[in-house]
Design a protein around this motif. Sequence first.
Motif, PDB file in Angstrom:
ATOM      1  N   UNK A  34      -5.496 -13.375 -20.842  1.00 45.04           N
ATOM      2  CA  UNK A  34      -4.800 -12.567 -19.840  1.00 45.04           C
ATOM      3  C   UNK A  34      -5.716 -12.238 -18.666  1.00 45.04           C
ATOM      4  N   UNK A  35      -7.036 -12.103 -18.905  1.00 49.05           N
ATOM      5  CA  UNK A  35      -7.929 -11.890 -17.762  1.00 49.05           C
ATOM      6  C   UNK A  35      -7.899 -13.095 -16.835  1.00 49.05           C
ATOM      7  N   UNK A  36      -7.993 -14.287 -17.426  1.00 47.68           N
ATOM      8  CA  UNK A  36      -7.973 -15.498 -16.597  1.00 47.68           C
ATOM      9  C   UNK A  36      -6.646 -15.624 -15.863  1.00 47.68           C
ATOM     10  N   UNK A  37      -5.547 -15.343 -16.582  1.00 50.87           N
ATOM     11  CA  UNK A  37      -4.227 -15.484 -15.956  1.00 50.87           C
ATOM     12  C   UNK A  37      -4.071 -14.484 -14.816  1.00 50.87           C
ATOM     13  N   UNK A  38      -4.572 -13.246 -15.030  1.00 51.78           N
ATOM     14  CA  UNK A  38      -4.469 -12.245 -13.963  1.00 51.78           C
ATOM     15  C   UNK A  38      -5.204 -12.728 -12.713  1.00 51.78           C
ATOM     16  N   UNK A  39      -6.421 -13.241 -12.897  1.00 46.94           N
ATOM     17  CA  UNK A  39      -7.205 -13.671 -11.732  1.00 46.94           C
ATOM     18  C   UNK A  39      -6.554 -14.879 -11.055  1.00 46.94           C
ATOM     19  N   UNK A  40      -6.062 -15.825 -11.865  1.00 49.64           N
ATOM     20  CA  UNK A  40      -5.441 -17.010 -11.272  1.00 49.64           C
ATOM     21  C   UNK A  40      -4.163 -16.632 -10.548  1.00 49.64           C
ATOM     22  N   UNK A  41      -3.320 -15.811 -11.192  1.00 47.14           N
ATOM     23  CA  UNK A  41      -2.074 -15.370 -10.562  1.00 47.14           C
ATOM     24  C   UNK A  41      -2.367 -14.616  -9.278  1.00 47.14           C
ATOM     25  N   UNK A  42      -3.464 -13.845  -9.292  1.00 43.06           N
ATOM     26  CA  UNK A  42      -3.810 -13.068  -8.104  1.00 43.06           C
ATOM     27  C   UNK A  42      -4.050 -13.995  -6.925  1.00 43.06           C
ATOM     28  N   UNK A  43      -4.758 -15.085  -7.184  1.00 42.92           N
ATOM     29  CA  UNK A  43      -5.000 -16.039  -6.087  1.00 42.92           C
ATOM     30  C   UNK A  43      -3.682 -16.600  -5.574  1.00 42.92           C
ATOM     31  N   UNK A  44      -2.812 -17.016  -6.502  1.00 44.47           N
ATOM     32  CA  UNK A  44      -1.547 -17.633  -6.094  1.00 44.47           C
ATOM     33  C   UNK A  44      -0.718 -16.630  -5.280  1.00 44.47           C
ATOM     34  N   UNK A  45      -0.608 -15.399  -5.803  1.00 43.12           N
ATOM     35  CA  UNK A  45       0.211 -14.390  -5.120  1.00 43.12           C
ATOM     36  C   UNK A  45      -0.371 -14.053  -3.755  1.00 43.12           C
ATOM     37  N   UNK A  46      -1.707 -13.918  -3.694  1.00 45.28           N
ATOM     38  CA  UNK A  46      -2.336 -13.593  -2.417  1.00 45.28           C
ATOM     39  C   UNK A  46      -2.067 -14.692  -1.400  1.00 45.28           C
ATOM     40  N   UNK A  47      -2.183 -15.957  -1.858  1.00 43.16           N
ATOM     41  CA  UNK A  47      -1.940 -17.071  -0.955  1.00 43.16           C
ATOM     42  C   UNK A  47      -0.520 -17.014  -0.420  1.00 43.16           C
ATOM     43  N   UNK A  48       0.427 -16.616  -1.281  1.00 40.75           N
ATOM     44  CA  UNK A  48       1.815 -16.514  -0.832  1.00 40.75           C
ATOM     45  C   UNK A  48       2.013 -15.360   0.141  1.00 40.75           C
ATOM     46  N   UNK A  49       1.437 -14.201  -0.224  1.00 40.32           N
ATOM     47  CA  UNK A  49       1.779 -12.962   0.482  1.00 40.32           C
ATOM     48  C   UNK A  49       1.104 -12.855   1.836  1.00 40.32           C
ATOM     49  N   UNK A  50      -0.175 -13.241   1.910  1.00 39.03           N
ATOM     50  CA  UNK A  50      -0.924 -12.894   3.109  1.00 39.03           C
ATOM     51  C   UNK A  50      -1.201 -14.104   3.986  1.00 39.03           C
ATOM     52  N   UNK A  51      -0.553 -15.227   3.686  1.00 36.32           N
ATOM     53  CA  UNK A  51      -0.801 -16.405   4.486  1.00 36.32           C
ATOM     54  C   UNK A  51      -0.180 -16.255   5.869  1.00 36.32           C
ATOM     55  N   UNK A  52       1.048 -15.751   5.901  1.00 37.74           N
ATOM     56  CA  UNK A  52       1.744 -15.688   7.182  1.00 37.74           C
ATOM     57  C   UNK A  52       1.446 -14.429   7.976  1.00 37.74           C
ATOM     58  N   UNK A  53       0.366 -13.715   7.558  1.00 42.18           N
ATOM     59  CA  UNK A  53       0.153 -12.404   8.178  1.00 42.18           C
ATOM     60  C   UNK A  53      -0.326 -12.507   9.614  1.00 42.18           C
ATOM     61  N   UNK A  54      -1.186 -13.483   9.870  1.00 41.58           N
ATOM     62  CA  UNK A  54      -1.694 -13.578  11.240  1.00 41.58           C
ATOM     63  C   UNK A  54      -0.823 -14.509  12.071  1.00 41.58           C
TER      64      UNK A  54
END
Lengths: 270, 155
Positions: free
Chosen positions: A250-270
């Motif tokens: 679950x630690x690995x999954x949390x970190x991996x999911x975090x990358x995926x979610x961050x890439x989705x969420x903050x890509x279009x910010x700028x």
Amino acid sequence: MILGWEREVLKQAIENLGNHTIQGVWRIGFACRFFLAVLLHSGTAFRRFGLTIREMYFTGVLSLIIILVSGLFVGMVLGLQGYETLQRYGSESALGTLVALSLVRELGPVLAGLLFASRAGSAITAEIGLMKTTEQLSAMEMMAVDPLARVVAPRFWAGVISMPLLAALFSAMGILGGYLVGVRLIGVDEGTFWSQMQGSVDFTQDILNGVIKSVVFGLAVTTIALFEGYDAPPTAEGVSGATTRTVVTSSLVVLALDFVLTAFMFRGLN
Amino acid sequence: MNRTVLDLWVGLFVIAGIGALLFLALKVGSTSTINAADSYEVTADFQNIGGLKPRAPVKSAGVVVGRVADIRFDNEKYEAVVTLRLANRYAFPKDTSAAIMTSGLLGEQYVGLEAGGDSQKLKDQDRIMITQDAVVLENLIGQFLYGKAQEGAAK
């Protein structure tokens, strides 16, 4: 030339590799089916909400101390380190922004998720694994009580509800810690600290995305913990191995999911 | 374990969690997006917007009066069309000028509005006629060097 015994060793190694791969794929498939089954059986978790509340006490309330204390210290460290770096560029007024954004976007959900996995996830796995080992789950089935509905689903929903609350508490405590160190201890101006923070933290972009992250982490961690417990070999070794696997996976999954979610969420910010 | 005590703890936990969320929402964050109901949009054309980004503040006399809603490129005039969303409670004269400025030396860029003297006010979908582009450092240095060279030649 490959001699006879060397060929045997090589064959064994390849067989092991294939066996592990097939076992892994099998487990992933079973985990997905298990996840769907838990969702289908979660009616009881809401009809008898007392069960879920009981589990929320164990997963949520008992994790409070570690979450609050770690949040406070993480925020205090952020305040110190952030000030150290920012004052080099004469922009210590951005300390509030730094502390709040890093906590709300990343550290709050991720660290709360990791702590949740090791504090509550391991406990869930050990409990369900032991229930399986001592044949309590089979006994329930004998009595026509579905263990998925009676044991697993309430724990699942308790985890999914608790996780965003814990992450929010972590972030809030962290910001408080950053405030204590930055404003009270070092002496950054209080007005700038809060107003710079409010100027740069957006409700939907930052806070809501952080909440979405923590809900996803809650889903992932509780599913993994429940599955590992449910799938644990019914021996003492099996349960201990499953508990370790819960924390690692679950630690690995949390970190991996975090990358995926961050890439989705903050890509279009700028 | 006593059920009521347990319920009390869970209740406290949920209230604390929601309280933390409220704290984050009210004290830490701000809803920077002005809602469409009490705001109006005006556009301004710039030849160079520098590093202006959507959601950047629109300030007049240093006070935030709106946000940059959209930045487009006009392929007929070869200019940037910046849409500004201004709060309804701030009305500006028709001959207001817009300039792209930088807060501090390295800070973020924002749109500065300077009110003119017209008696008519800007309305929704109006265009701001007088604009001033972002300062591009390379151009500035170029001008400076050019000026220095001319000074040298005059001596």
